[in-house]
Scaffold this motif. Structure first.
Motif, PDB file in Angstrom:
ATOM      1  N   UNK A  95       0.828  -1.213   0.000  1.00  0.00           N
ATOM      2  CA  UNK A  95       0.000   0.000   0.000  1.00  0.00           C
ATOM      3  C   UNK A  95       0.859   1.258   0.000  1.00  0.00           C
ATOM      4  N   UNK A  96       1.962   1.239   0.741  1.00  0.00           N
ATOM      5  CA  UNK A  96       2.835   2.410   0.816  1.00  0.00           C
ATOM      6  C   UNK A  96       3.416   2.804  -0.535  1.00  0.00           C
ATOM      7  N   UNK A  97       3.447   1.861  -1.470  1.00  0.00           N
ATOM      8  CA  UNK A  97       4.071   2.104  -2.766  1.00  0.00           C
ATOM      9  C   UNK A  97       3.066   2.079  -3.921  1.00  0.00           C
ATOM     10  N   UNK A  98       1.783   2.123  -3.607  1.00  0.00           N
ATOM     11  CA  UNK A  98       0.757   1.973  -4.642  1.00  0.00           C
ATOM     12  C   UNK A  98       0.051   3.296  -4.910  1.00  0.00           C
ATOM     13  N   UNK A 102      -3.863   3.017  -9.495  1.00  0.00           N
ATOM     14  CA  UNK A 102      -3.892   1.557  -9.495  1.00  0.00           C
ATOM     15  C   UNK A 102      -5.125   1.053  -8.757  1.00  0.00           C
ATOM     16  N   UNK A 103      -5.433   1.652  -7.620  1.00  0.00           N
ATOM     17  CA  UNK A 103      -6.650   1.266  -6.892  1.00  0.00           C
ATOM     18  C   UNK A 103      -7.883   1.506  -7.750  1.00  0.00           C
ATOM     19  N   UNK A 195       1.807  -3.518 -10.569  1.00  0.00           N
ATOM     20  CA  UNK A 195       2.681  -3.080  -9.483  1.00  0.00           C
ATOM     21  C   UNK A 195       2.268  -1.676  -9.068  1.00  0.00           C
ATOM     22  N   UNK A 196       2.972  -1.109  -8.126  1.00  0.00           N
ATOM     23  CA  UNK A 196       2.544   0.141  -7.501  1.00  0.00           C
ATOM     24  C   UNK A 196       2.365   1.317  -8.426  1.00  0.00           C
ATOM     25  N   UNK A 197       3.155   1.379  -9.493  1.00  0.00           N
ATOM     26  CA  UNK A 197       3.054   2.490 -10.445  1.00  0.00           C
ATOM     27  C   UNK A 197       2.092   2.197 -11.587  1.00  0.00           C
ATOM     28  N   UNK A 271      15.295  -2.864   0.385  1.00  0.00           N
ATOM     29  CA  UNK A 271      15.338  -2.472  -1.027  1.00  0.00           C
ATOM     30  C   UNK A 271      15.126  -0.984  -1.237  1.00  0.00           C
ATOM     31  N   UNK A 272      14.391  -0.355  -0.330  1.00  0.00           N
ATOM     32  CA  UNK A 272      14.075   1.059  -0.477  1.00  0.00           C
ATOM     33  C   UNK A 272      12.638   1.270  -0.915  1.00  0.00           C
ATOM     34  N   UNK A 273      12.056   2.394  -0.530  1.00  0.00           N
ATOM     35  CA  UNK A 273      10.677   2.712  -0.866  1.00  0.00           C
ATOM     36  C   UNK A 273      10.480   2.725  -2.376  1.00  0.00           C
TER      37      UNK A 273
END
Length: 285
Positions: A95-98, A102-103, A195-197, A271-273
């Motif tokens: 969720x932090x990266x989405x 996308x939602x 994926x998030x993007x 890995x990083x945000x």
């Protein structure tokens, strides 16, 4: 119940569970309407029994076309006995990266699209006094799991709508409503997941690669639909157990899913945000 001569409309029929359902139905003598985005792939399925198939390609979120498409589907044989809403898309991102887009896409494709098609077709089934509607939700439609916040949200919404619809039409109009709950089935669902993007993931998961064969999944689904089962579970192992725990011991289930989320958060920190977090990482940390 035999599917011979029954008119069945399947969305997402060009691959995976939808393709397996279409082939199984054609083997049983059904008249099948094949929908999806890829006309050539749909035609390849139709070529198995061209005299008993109608290829009706469309984008499921093209809501403006639905009246025309329903008219075409209905006019083909003068009825539709069974609608299987199968088209959908999954997710693999925390969720932090989405992004919100996308939602929105997951809600449009996995929830609003089957709702819209069902709403357009339903009055005709009510008028004819019979029919059956099914939707492919997911184990994720009952159990919330990490990396799938949007997917779980859309699939939970699907369960809510179709359960409420069943309450309205099953006894009142004789229309059956079934919710299909697959776990891991060997399809391209993980490879095509967002994926998030918003880009396609492009690779599969171990769970999916080791999942149920689509032909076996199709048999379970068609047997369940023939029996007019309300919930048709197509899962085994831990995924089947998760559904059982959701009712029998939800706190234990929440503990298990939270530990999985914590392991994925650790991977994200390494890995990083914004990095793509591999769901198989839970097996390595």
């Amino acid at each position: 119940m035999s599917y011979a001569s029954r008119v069945v409309w399947i969305t997402g029929a060009s691959s995976g569970i939808g393709e397996a359902l279409a082939k199984a139905l054609l083997e049983q003598g059904a008249e099948v309407i094949l929908s999806g985005r890829r006309a050539e792939a749909l035609q390849a399925v139709a070529d198995l029994a061209p005299e008993r198939t109608l290829v009706l390609p469309f984008e499921t979120t093209d809501y403006a076309r639905l009246p025309e498409l329903v008219e075409q589907a209905w006019s083909w044989r003068g009825r539709v006995d069974l609608l299987i809403n199968n088209a959908g898309i999954s997710q693999r991102s925390l969720a932090l990266d989405t992004s919100f887009s996308v939602y929105r896409q997951l809600i449009e494709v996995d929830y609003l699209a089957p709702l819209a098609l069902t709403q357009e077709l339903l009055p005709r089934m009510v008028e004819q006094g019979s029919g059956q509607v099914a939707v492919v939700s997911s184990v994720a439609g009952k159990v919330g799991t990490a990396l799938r916040t949007g997917y779980c949200g859309a699939k939970h919404a699907v369960v809510g709508y179709f359960e409420a619809l069943r309450a309205e039409v099953e006894e009142a109009y004789g229309i059956g409503v079934s919710i299909i709950l697959p776990g891991s089935v060997r399809t391209d669902i993980a490879r095509n997941a967002l994926e998030g993007a918003g880009t396609a993931r492009g690779r599969s998961d171990t769970n999916i690669d080791n999942g149920i064969d689509p032909e076996d999944a199709a048999k379970t689904i068609l047997d369940g639909l023939a029996a007019r089962e309300h919930d048709i579970v197509v899962a085994e192992g831990m995924e089947q157990g998760a559904l059982q725990l959701r009712t029998a011991d939800p706190e234990k289930l929440f503990m298990i899913t939270s530990k999985e989320g914590a392991r994925l958060a650790k991977v994200r920190a390494e890995l990083g945000a914004g990095a793509s977090v591999d769901p198989d990482a839970v097996n390595r940390h």
